[in-house]
Design an enzyme around this catalytic site. Structure first.
Site, mmCIF file in Angstrom:
data_model
loop_
_atom_site.group_PDB
_atom_site.id
_atom_site.type_symbol
_atom_site.label_atom_id
_atom_site.label_comp_id
_atom_site.label_asym_id
_atom_site.label_seq_id
_atom_site.Cartn_x
_atom_site.Cartn_y
_atom_site.Cartn_z
ATOM 1 N N SER A 3 -10.255 29.559 -44.999
ATOM 2 C CA SER A 3 -10.648 29.390 -46.397
ATOM 3 C C SER A 3 -11.854 28.465 -46.451
ATOM 4 O O SER A 3 -12.055 27.646 -45.556
ATOM 5 C CB SER A 3 -9.487 28.774 -47.182
ATOM 6 O OG SER A 3 -9.922 28.298 -48.444
ATOM 7 N N TYR A 53 -3.098 22.146 -47.715
ATOM 8 C CA TYR A 53 -3.738 23.467 -47.625
ATOM 9 C C TYR A 53 -5.067 23.398 -46.873
ATOM 10 O O TYR A 53 -5.251 24.056 -45.851
ATOM 11 C CB TYR A 53 -3.959 24.047 -49.020
ATOM 12 C CG TYR A 53 -4.479 25.469 -49.001
ATOM 13 C CD1 TYR A 53 -3.610 26.532 -48.810
ATOM 14 C CD2 TYR A 53 -5.839 25.749 -49.162
ATOM 15 C CE1 TYR A 53 -4.074 27.834 -48.778
ATOM 16 C CE2 TYR A 53 -6.315 27.039 -49.142
ATOM 17 C CZ TYR A 53 -5.435 28.086 -48.946
ATOM 18 O OH TYR A 53 -5.906 29.376 -48.902
#
Length: 270
Positions: free
Chosen positions: A149, A162
């Site tokens: 990401s 995350y």
């Protein structure tokens, strides 16, 4: 070393896709089916896996097998690999896509969720790479796509579990790529920005508007870009021009600015 390695000639070639039941994983499965790969779709949403199987087998000349598996459990990689071994599936492509996005301060996220994120984003993908890459080396061909990401460049509060775990998978992919480069096994890493998937709550995020404004990408666009990059043997694929700028500029933001924004946001929400 794994005993009794799988080496099967002239068999149907499979792609293993984790998190295949929705979003980017669903569309990566579709892109690989278009290329003629049969699919082993893995997720803990069995009903959606059945829908994927029906759609792909109806529209493409491929077989689709499914595994209903919680990828955050410690033996998930062994379950998937042993299924392939026991069913003599020749796996040429591995896609580590499964992920969860949890917002919140580390101390406010329960221990079970914390453990699940770490297992899902790091341990399971690494073990799947370890097991399947060995087979790819034996068969002298393979492709691995790990989904990270753009938040891998963002060590920010409230996404402290995350972003950093996505940083790990990005760095791991680059290192593994170097190790396997001379073995005819390609490792690529996909770094999406905001993507219209189930990671976002539609009641809180206006996804159609975000897509229209270019803030978000459609999952099918991200999936297609990732698969193209994989077979072109690109080390990384960052989807969208805005995201390319973000991932370059974000690390330059001084930490005191991040702290000021965090304090202001926390005060506003309190």
């Amino acid at each position: 070393m794994v005993s009794n390695p799988i080496k099967i000639e002239e068999k149907t070639k499979y792609a293993v896709v984790t998190g295949a039941s929705s979003g980017i994983g669903w569309h990566i499965s579709k892109e690989l089916a278009i290329k003629g790969y049969s699919i082993l779709a893995v997720s803990n949403q069995s009903d959606k896996l059945d829908q994927l199987k029906a759609e792909l087998e109806e529209n493409y000349s491929v077989q689709v097998k499914t595994i209903d598996c919680d990828l955050s459990q410690s033996n998930a990689a062994d379950i998937i690999f042993n299924y392939c071994k026991n069913n003599e599936l020749l796996v040429e492509v591995l896609v580590n896509n499964a992920g969860i996005l949890v917002y919140g301060e580390v101390l406010n996220i329960n221990m079970k969720t914390t453990s699940s994120i770490l297992q899902l984003h790091m341990n399971t993908p690494v073990m799947l790479c370890r097991l399947f890459a060995e087979q790819m080396v034996i068969n002298k061909k393979g492709y691995i796509l790990n989904v990270s990401s753009i938040s891998s460049a963002m060590p920010y509060p409230t996404i402290a579990l995350y972003g950093p775990t996505k940083t790990f998978i990005r760095r791991f992919s680059r290192a593994l790529r170097t190790e396997l480069k001379n073995e005819n096994v390609n490792v690529s890493c996909l770094l999406p920005g905001a993507t219209a998937t189930a990671l976002y709550d539609p009641e809180k995020v206006n996804m159609p508007l975000a897509i229209k404004l270019g803030i978000m990408k459609k999952a099918e666009e991200v999936a297609k870009a990732g698969v193209i990059a994989l077979f072109k043997k690109k080390p990384e694929k960052i989807t969208g021009l805005i995201n390319k700028f973000i991932i370059l500029l974000v690390p330059l933001i001084p930490n005191f600015i991040i702290e000021l924004i965090y304090k202001k946001t926390k005060k506003t929400n309190s």
